[in-house]
Scaffold this motif. Sequence first.
Motif, short mmCIF file in Angstrom:
data_model
loop_
_atom_site.label_atom_id
_atom_site.label_comp_id
_atom_site.label_asym_id
_atom_site.label_seq_id
_atom_site.Cartn_x
_atom_site.Cartn_y
_atom_site.Cartn_z
N UNK A 75 36.34 40.38 43.22
CA UNK A 75 36.74 41.56 44.26
C UNK A 75 38.39 40.80 45.39
N UNK A 76 38.49 39.95 45.32
CA UNK A 76 39.47 39.25 46.37
C UNK A 76 40.53 39.67 45.97
N UNK A 77 41.01 38.99 44.40
CA UNK A 77 42.75 40.74 44.42
C UNK A 77 42.26 41.81 44.58
N UNK A 78 41.78 41.82 44.95
CA UNK A 78 41.60 43.62 44.66
C UNK A 78 41.54 44.38 46.37
N UNK A 79 41.33 43.51 46.82
CA UNK A 79 40.56 43.11 48.30
C UNK A 79 42.19 43.05 49.16
N UNK A 110 48.54 32.87 48.55
CA UNK A 110 49.04 33.21 47.60
C UNK A 110 49.60 31.70 47.32
N UNK A 111 50.03 30.75 48.37
CA UNK A 111 50.17 29.36 48.55
C UNK A 111 48.88 28.52 48.11
N UNK A 112 47.08 28.87 48.64
CA UNK A 112 46.27 28.45 48.24
C UNK A 112 45.83 29.24 46.63
N UNK A 151 45.35 33.58 38.79
CA UNK A 151 46.77 33.55 38.59
C UNK A 151 46.61 35.34 39.66
N UNK A 152 45.49 35.82 39.18
CA UNK A 152 45.44 37.66 39.60
C UNK A 152 44.94 37.66 40.78
N UNK A 153 44.62 36.27 41.90
CA UNK A 153 44.56 36.01 43.05
C UNK A 153 46.05 35.73 43.57
N UNK A 154 47.28 35.06 43.62
CA UNK A 154 48.66 34.40 42.92
C UNK A 154 49.54 35.77 43.42
N UNK A 155 49.04 36.59 42.42
CA UNK A 155 49.31 37.89 42.27
C UNK A 155 49.69 39.14 42.89
#
Length: 173
Positions: A40-44, A94-96, A120-124
């Motif tokens: 849910x984090x990358x989607x959010x 992105x840094x985190x 990686x999905x969160x960073x992107x």
Amino acid sequence: MKRTGPASLIVAAVLGGGAGYLFDQLRTSAGRPTFTPQLSLPVLLLVLGAIVILLAVPIYRASHGHTSTPLNPFHAVRIAMLAKASSLVGAAFGGVAVGLILFLLTRPAEPSVGSLSALIGTAVSAVLLLVAGLVAEHLCTIRKDDDDKHTGAGAPGADDSRPDDAGGHYASH
């Protein structure tokens, strides 16, 4: 109000990276597993980026005469501040994510594909939020008026105490 500069984005990303690395270091030293964000984090982050751009488009249209709706400067400043905050949050998240990835890759054990792909999905997604914030911030800038060209030093109504920012003005000026 000035545009978001690369220095503030770099500082946010470096601080976020250090925080992510330190967070996982503290978790593993306490015997806990490394942190893996949920899907849910990358989607959010992606949804937030889309919302920021959708909110900035009417400001752009009104400031460039593409609509008959008058420009509300207070609304424009709020959207510009949201865009600025989104780019900083994108840089920090992105840094985190990169800090967490670096921690996983420096461990002697090979990281699981699921945790690495989530990071990686969160960073992107965070980078896409950063870009969306910068684009929305650009959409909230207006062209200089003819009146602004004549308000140089010594001109009537000139404000010599405020430096001219060549990066554009927000819709509130």
